[in-house]
Design an enzyme around this catalytic site. Structure first.
Site, PDB file in Angstrom:
ATOM      1  N   TYR A   1      -8.017  -4.336  -4.816  1.00 26.65           N
ATOM      2  CA  TYR A   1      -7.489  -3.315  -3.902  1.00 26.65           C
ATOM      3  C   TYR A   1      -5.988  -3.061  -4.073  1.00 26.65           C
ATOM      4  CZ  TYR A   1     -11.960  -4.063  -1.603  1.00 26.65           C
ATOM      5  OH  TYR A   1     -13.298  -4.170  -1.334  1.00 26.65           O
TER       6      TYR A   1
ATOM      7  N   HIS B   1      -5.819   3.244  -0.066  1.00 24.86           N
ATOM      8  CA  HIS B   1      -6.122   2.636   1.237  1.00 24.86           C
ATOM      9  C   HIS B   1      -5.149   1.509   1.564  1.00 24.86           C
ATOM     10  CE1 HIS B   1      -8.939   3.211   4.413  1.00 24.86           C
ATOM     11  NE2 HIS B   1      -9.739   2.195   4.164  1.00 24.86           N
TER      12      HIS B   1
ATOM     13  N   TYR C   1      -9.549  -7.696   6.192  1.00 24.21           N
ATOM     14  CA  TYR C   1     -10.068  -6.455   5.627  1.00 24.21           C
ATOM     15  C   TYR C   1      -9.887  -5.338   6.651  1.00 24.21           C
ATOM     16  CZ  TYR C   1     -11.844  -8.946   1.589  1.00 24.21           C
ATOM     17  OH  TYR C   1     -11.930  -9.708   0.461  1.00 24.21           O
TER      18      TYR C   1
ATOM     19  N   ASN D   1     -11.644  -2.952   8.054  1.00 25.41           N
ATOM     20  CA  ASN D   1     -12.545  -2.663   9.171  1.00 25.41           C
ATOM     21  C   ASN D   1     -12.446  -3.656  10.321  1.00 25.41           C
ATOM     22  OD1 ASN D   1     -13.329  -0.629   7.498  1.00 25.41           O
ATOM     23  ND2 ASN D   1     -15.409  -1.367   7.191  1.00 25.41           N
TER      24      ASN D   1
ATOM     25  N   ASP E   1      -2.901   4.726   5.863  1.00 23.41           N
ATOM     26  CA  ASP E   1      -3.136   5.897   5.008  1.00 23.41           C
ATOM     27  C   ASP E   1      -3.834   6.984   5.818  1.00 23.41           C
ATOM     28  OD1 ASP E   1      -5.446   3.956   4.875  1.00 23.41           O
ATOM     29  OD2 ASP E   1      -6.368   5.671   3.892  1.00 23.41           O
TER      30      ASP E   1
ATOM     31  N   ASN F   1     -11.205   3.572   9.833  1.00 19.71           N
ATOM     32  CA  ASN F   1     -11.859   2.366  10.344  1.00 19.71           C
ATOM     33  C   ASN F   1     -10.881   1.287  10.789  1.00 19.71           C
ATOM     34  OD1 ASN F   1     -14.458   3.384  10.057  1.00 19.71           O
ATOM     35  ND2 ASN F   1     -14.603   2.701   7.947  1.00 19.71           N
TER      36      ASN F   1
END
Length: 187
Positions: free
Chosen positions: A15, A20, A64, A66, A91, A112
């Site tokens: 990532y 994101h 993470y 979410n 973002d 999320n």
């Protein structure tokens, strides 16, 4: 006074430097410019920055995207952060690439990470700094786009806009959300 600055993103090499993860990238740049580092602590990577008598607790959640709300809630409670001293950096596909918008509160807009924070805090009345990542993707390909890396041709713009975002974070802590919005939004 203590402020919690939560930059949203996902942990893991896969990532790094993805759209994101712009929240992580912004906090990394602020930490680097201030010669501070992050420590791996409960629910995230945390650094402390002192600016003119204010303490900025920089948080990159390790939960993470979410589940970001768990980390934000924990660090707000641990450091006794008032809701009006929380700033979430995330973002936003609804904004053009590099556009910066600070808001004192608002909806999650399908994000999320913001949804998780709102759920855990029981309110959406917290400030957020939205960094536009654009929306140059075909219908149904949003996930691939936001989890994709920024192309090299955008690196100069990103560097400039990340610096501007860091200036906005400091302004938020020293002068407040309304002043910062008036000085920086739409510029």
């Amino acid at each position: 006074m203590n402020y919690l600055i939560a930059g949203l993103g996902n942990i893991g090499d896969e990532y790094d430097h993805t759209r994101h993860n712009i929240g992580f990238m912004i906090l990394d740049a602020l930490a680097k410019a201030s010669n501070i580092g992050f420590e791996d602590k409960r629910y995230g990577f945390v650094g402390e920055l002192k600016v003119k008598g204010q303490t900025l607790i920089l948080l990159k959640p390790s939960t993470y995207m979410n589940l970001s709300g768990n980390a934000v809630r924990y660090w707000m409670q641990k450091k006794k952060i008032e809701l009006d001293h929380l700033l979430v950096v995330n973002d936003d596909v609804a904004l053009p690439l590099g556009a910066l918008r600070m808001k004192p509160s608002g909806s999650e807009g399908g994000h999320n990470g913001l949804r998780s924070i709102t759920s855990c805090l029981g309110t959406n009345q917290y400030a957020r700094l939205r960094f536009g990542i654009g929306h140059d993707f075909p219908r149904g390909a949003e996930a691939d786009y936001v989890l994709g890396r920024f192309p090299e041709k955008e690196s100069e713009l990103l560097e400039q806009r990340i610096k501007q975002a860091d200036d906005m974070i400091v302004s938020f802590c020293l002068a407040g959300v309304q002043y910062t919005m008036n000085q920086y939004n739409n510029k």
